[in-house]
Write a protein that holds these residues in place. Structure first.
Motif, short mmCIF file in Angstrom:
data_model
loop_
_atom_site.label_atom_id
_atom_site.label_comp_id
_atom_site.label_asym_id
_atom_site.label_seq_id
_atom_site.Cartn_x
_atom_site.Cartn_y
_atom_site.Cartn_z
N GLU A 27 0.83 -1.19 0.00
CA GLU A 27 0.00 0.00 0.00
C GLU A 27 0.87 1.25 0.00
O GLU A 27 0.57 2.24 -0.67
CB GLU A 27 -0.92 0.00 1.22
CG GLU A 27 -1.94 1.13 1.17
CD GLU A 27 -2.93 1.04 2.32
OE1 GLU A 27 -2.51 0.64 3.43
OE2 GLU A 27 -4.10 1.37 2.10
N THR A 80 -5.11 -0.36 -5.09
CA THR A 80 -5.82 0.72 -4.41
C THR A 80 -5.96 0.39 -2.93
O THR A 80 -5.89 -0.77 -2.55
CB THR A 80 -7.23 0.88 -5.00
OG1 THR A 80 -7.93 -0.36 -4.79
CG2 THR A 80 -7.19 1.20 -6.48
N GLU A 82 -8.64 0.34 -1.35
CA GLU A 82 -9.82 -0.51 -1.21
C GLU A 82 -9.44 -1.98 -1.38
O GLU A 82 -9.92 -2.86 -0.67
CB GLU A 82 -10.90 -0.15 -2.25
CG GLU A 82 -11.54 1.21 -2.06
CD GLU A 82 -10.64 2.35 -2.46
OE1 GLU A 82 -9.82 2.17 -3.39
OE2 GLU A 82 -10.74 3.44 -1.84
N LEU A 83 -8.58 -2.19 -2.40
CA LEU A 83 -8.17 -3.55 -2.68
C LEU A 83 -7.35 -4.12 -1.52
O LEU A 83 -7.54 -5.26 -1.11
CB LEU A 83 -7.33 -3.54 -3.96
CG LEU A 83 -7.07 -4.89 -4.58
CD1 LEU A 83 -7.42 -4.85 -6.04
CD2 LEU A 83 -5.63 -5.27 -4.39
N SER A 85 -7.62 -3.17 1.50
CA SER A 85 -8.58 -3.39 2.59
C SER A 85 -9.31 -4.73 2.41
O SER A 85 -9.54 -5.45 3.39
CB SER A 85 -9.61 -2.27 2.65
OG SER A 85 -8.99 -1.10 3.12
N SER A 86 -9.69 -5.05 1.17
CA SER A 86 -10.35 -6.34 0.92
C SER A 86 -9.43 -7.49 1.31
O SER A 86 -9.85 -8.46 1.94
CB SER A 86 -10.73 -6.48 -0.55
OG SER A 86 -11.61 -5.46 -0.93
N GLN A 121 -16.63 -10.07 -1.63
CA GLN A 121 -15.83 -8.85 -1.47
C GLN A 121 -14.87 -8.66 -2.64
O GLN A 121 -14.58 -7.55 -3.05
CB GLN A 121 -15.01 -8.92 -0.19
CG GLN A 121 -15.79 -8.69 1.08
CD GLN A 121 -16.12 -7.23 1.26
OE1 GLN A 121 -15.25 -6.37 1.07
NE2 GLN A 121 -17.36 -6.94 1.57
N GLU A 331 -6.78 5.69 9.03
CA GLU A 331 -7.93 5.67 8.12
C GLU A 331 -9.17 6.20 8.84
O GLU A 331 -9.92 7.01 8.30
CB GLU A 331 -8.17 4.23 7.66
CG GLU A 331 -8.92 4.13 6.35
CD GLU A 331 -9.03 2.68 5.91
OE1 GLU A 331 -8.57 2.37 4.81
OE2 GLU A 331 -9.56 1.86 6.69
#
Lengths: 630, 126
Positions: A27, A80, A82-83, A85-86, A121, A331
């Motif tokens: 990240e 990303t 988001e990715l 996070s998944s 997800q 976050e």
């Protein structure tokens, strides 16, 4: 089966840690190939591990994550938050399962449904990425017993997939189709048919014969399940092979540490015996004993050293959860923060490393919450919007230095002075007289902060008193440096090794003291009428030897205990080769304590080797008898 | 006739699982283990190995690179590359280096079949 499960849980946790670390690194640096490969490999190996213990739901969830990472490795799609996070969400689910399995010995009943959730997800991500023919997940049939329709459809799909193979990709397609078929058959309890199918795959290994596969799958579709399958044969116990590193139960090491401590007590007693022998007539015995004592001393010291080495672990064990925690906290607060860890391989005693987590977490939370300013304020101050927090560890001689440094707003010393004066930590004039460097340390003072009051403050100080106490319990010190507007650095100076000292506690003049067991020979009760005055002093006879008797309270310059009972409690100690008795009011217990070196006022007081804590939190002094009686 | 098999996998769990399967199908065989390619090559240099079972996904050199090296050192040695993922690329490269491809998790049956064919090749009865 248990050794496999144990190894699975152990290895899976290591892999979860590796996956998390790599995802977080990725990240930070989306182009870092090494982190991407590392994350992929961790998920992949985890999936393999789940397969070995037949935890298909876990394998399925991991396959979804692995798929996404695999696509990224091929260069399609962007990394990303988001990715990430998944993927981290998937890791969280795995952790939950591992915890459940640790306590229950098997996966939870709802694992299948949870795995579906994880797969969902990822579906948006993989759906967007999937442009090339890819084999369906091999372990996608969890809960297939109730989906015979779905199983049927899956098998049909494999036949369809095989209808348009070209020579080039035939082997891969065939192998993938067979794998899916095998899994479907297993999932629906058709083990015999699954085995046949597997044999087919091995037989066809290098041939591109799809017709055989198609007809085999068609056969299984036609053939009704007779329900006579015997299931999977029980695995036979395996011989274990020697690993490179040995995992040893902590308790066994503790036992060894204790033993080494006891040996050093015997070593001292032996020294005393040597002295006795030298006083006696037989000089040859004395020489022999002295030689043996020297050898024993060397061996005992070596044993103690190597035993202490066993307890040394890398800081990583305590640091590894922080990147994730800082990320989540940042976050939540909506602050862009870069978190860097340096020197995670720095080693220290296990006790230090393990107990460092809580105070460090406190400091890191403060750094994220109060240290780093919101992005807008940073921009207005001409700083880069992303704040940086560094967690650093390094060895310096016998100390390990751990620092948390942020490039945030720094501590407002004016507010610190005001708060300290308001809360009565120190008189207002005294506070004003402090240098800035000393004033900033007021944040560690008891009573300076409580969580409820300080969160409204612009500075920091949430529970810094608690942080200081935790570090001091480990025999360490805390310090803070801050430049207003530039940032703050909180520093822990910790001992590399923690020396546990065995003491016996005694009570005299209403106070508890510790006497190191290494100088104690025994404890005895001496009837008062057996104590004889010799000049100004007193003595008693112990096994035909006259032993001088001293009153501990007197030695410590306190009022002598009233000569009450008809028996005295006496600690017989060897001090500089001389035996003497110390009368105390009460004998306490033998215990192992962490000795905190004397600081401040105590450091100029002779006769005190340090302080330690009683079980109830009371501080007591540990005496250095040789200094006290010199 | 018994043989010596090399098992290479960075996961100890996976090596344990192979050991179990191997004990069931060829209990008399001698097993040596390595957790990466370097260890495996070092082992192959110091002892004579008959068969090798190599995990595809390992840190450092992957299983295919290792399989190629092992085959170079001993061109007649049956080598299997084990992977949980069917990628045509992996299968193609396995074929190129003359290695058999086996699915992970490795089943007793699949291992037994591979070893039987390996024995046939080693004893010239193939």
């Amino acid at each position: 089966m248990n050794d496999l499960l144990d190894e699975f849980l152990l290895e899976a946790r290591e892999l979860v840690a590796a996956a998390t670390a790599n995802l977080l690194a990725l990240e930070q640096k989306p182009n870092d190939r090494e982190s991407l490969d590392g994350a992929f490999r961790a998920f992949h190996t985890l999936k393999g591990a789940a397969g070995i213990i037949d935890f298909t739901a876990m394998a399925r969830a991991l396959h979804a994550a692995e798929d996404v990472l695999s696509e990224l490795r091929k260069g399609s799609g962007a990394i990303t938050p988001e990715l990430i996070s998944s993927c981290l969400g998937c890791v969280d689910q795995i952790m939950e399962w591992l915890d459940y399995m640790t306590s229950h010995g098997q996966p939870p009943a709802d694992a299948g449904a949870r795995a579906d959730e994880v797969v969902r997800q990822f579906s948006w991500a993989s759906a967007a990425r999937r442009g090339i023919p890819e084999p369906p997940p091999p372990a996608s049939v969890e809960g297939a017993e109730e989906l015979s329709g779905a199983a049927h459809a899956l098998l049909q799909e494999q036949i369809a997939l095989l209808s348009d193979v070209t020579a080039e990709d035939a082997p891969a397609r065939i192998a993938s189709a067979v794998t899916v078929a095998v899994n479907v058959l297993r999932g629906t309890g058709r083990h015999a048919a699954a085995r046949e199918m597997e044999h087919l795959l091995v037989a066809l290994q290098n041939a591109a014969d799809r017709t055989a596969v198609v007809s085999a799958i068609e056969n299984t579709l036609r053939r009704p399940h007779d329900g006579t399958d015997e299931g999977v044969a029980a695995p036979s116990p395996a011989q274990d092979t020697a690993p490179r590193t040995l995992r040893v139960d902590v308790e066994r090491i503790e036992a060894l540490v204790k033993l080494a401590g006891e040996i050093s007590v015997v070593k001292n007693a032996l020294g005393h015996a040597v002295k006795l022998a030298q006083d006696s007539a037989d000089k040859s015995l004395a020489g022999f004993l002295a030689d043996q004592h020297t050898t024993f001393e060397r061996l005992a010291d070596e044993l103690q050293q190597s035993v202490l080495q066993l307890r040394v672990v890398p800081m990583r064990q305590s640091f590894q959860r922080f990147p994730r925690l800082v990320r989540d906290l940042a976050e939540t607060l909506g602050k862009p923060i870069r978190f860097l860890v340096e020197g995670a391989e720095t080693e220290a005693d296990k006790t230090v490393v393990e107990n460092l987590g809580e105070p460090l977490l406190h400091v890191l939370r403060n750094a994220v919450d109060h240290g780093i300013e919101p992005a807008a304020r940073r921009a207005a101050a001409g700083k880069v919007e992303t704040g940086t927090i560094r967690l650093r560890a390094r060895r310096e001689g016998e100390h390990v230095i751990v620092e948390v440094e942020d490039d945030g707003g720094g501590i407002d010393i004016r507010r610190v002075r005001e708060t300290a004066a308001d809360r009565g930590v120190m008189a207002s004039e005294a506070v004003q007289a402090l240098s800035d460097e000393d004033a900033v340390s007021l944040i560690f003072a008891p009573g300076f902060s409580t969580a409820t009051v300080v969160t409204g403050l612009s500075g920091r100080g949430v529970g810094m008193d608690a942080v200081r106490r935790a570090v001091e319990r480990l025999g360490g010190r805390v310090g803070v440096e801050s430049r207003f507007g530039k940032g703050t650095c909180v520093r822990f100076i910790l001992p590399f090794s923690v020396i546990m000292t065995r003491v016996i506690t005694v009570e005299t003049a209403g106070q508890v003291f510790g006497i190191p067991l290494e100088s104690v020979i025994e404890t005895v009760r001496v009837p008062t009428d057996r104590v004889t005055p010799i000049g100004a002093a007193r003595a008693f006879v112990l096994r035909d030897r006259t032993v001088p008797l001293l009153d501990l309270a007197e030695i410590l310059g306190q009022r002598s205990a009233p000569p009450a009972r008809d028996e005295l409690n006496v600690v017989v100690a060897a001090i500089g080769g001389e035996v003497c008795g110390l009368a105390v009011e009460r004998l306490g217990e033998r215990m192992e304590v962490m000795l905190k070196p004397r600081t401040g006022l105590l450091s100029v007081m002779p006769g005190i080797s340090g302080t330690s804590l009683l079980g109830d939190g009371r501080v007591f002094l540990v005496l250095a008898l040789d200094e006290l009686l010199r | 006739m018994t043989f010596k098999i090399l098992v290479v996998d960075d996961s100890r769990l996976a090596r344990m699982a192979v050991a179990k399967a191997l004990n069931a199908v060829q209990p008399d065989w001698t097993r040596v283990e390595a957790s990466n390619a370097d260890e495996a090559v070092a082992l192959a240099k110091e002892t004579t190995l008959d068969v090798a079972l190599v995990d595809f996904n390992m840190p450092g050199r992957d299983g295919l690179q290792l399989a190629a090296e092992l085959r170079q050192m001993n061109p007649t040695m049956p080598v299997a590359v084990v992977s949980a993922n069917h990628q045509e690329e992996v299968l193609r490269r396995a074929r190129e280096v003359g290695a058999t491809f086996l699915m992970k998790p490795l089943t007793q049956e699949a291992l037994g079949t591979f070893l039987a064919s390996a024995v046939a090749r080693l004893t010239g009865k193939a």
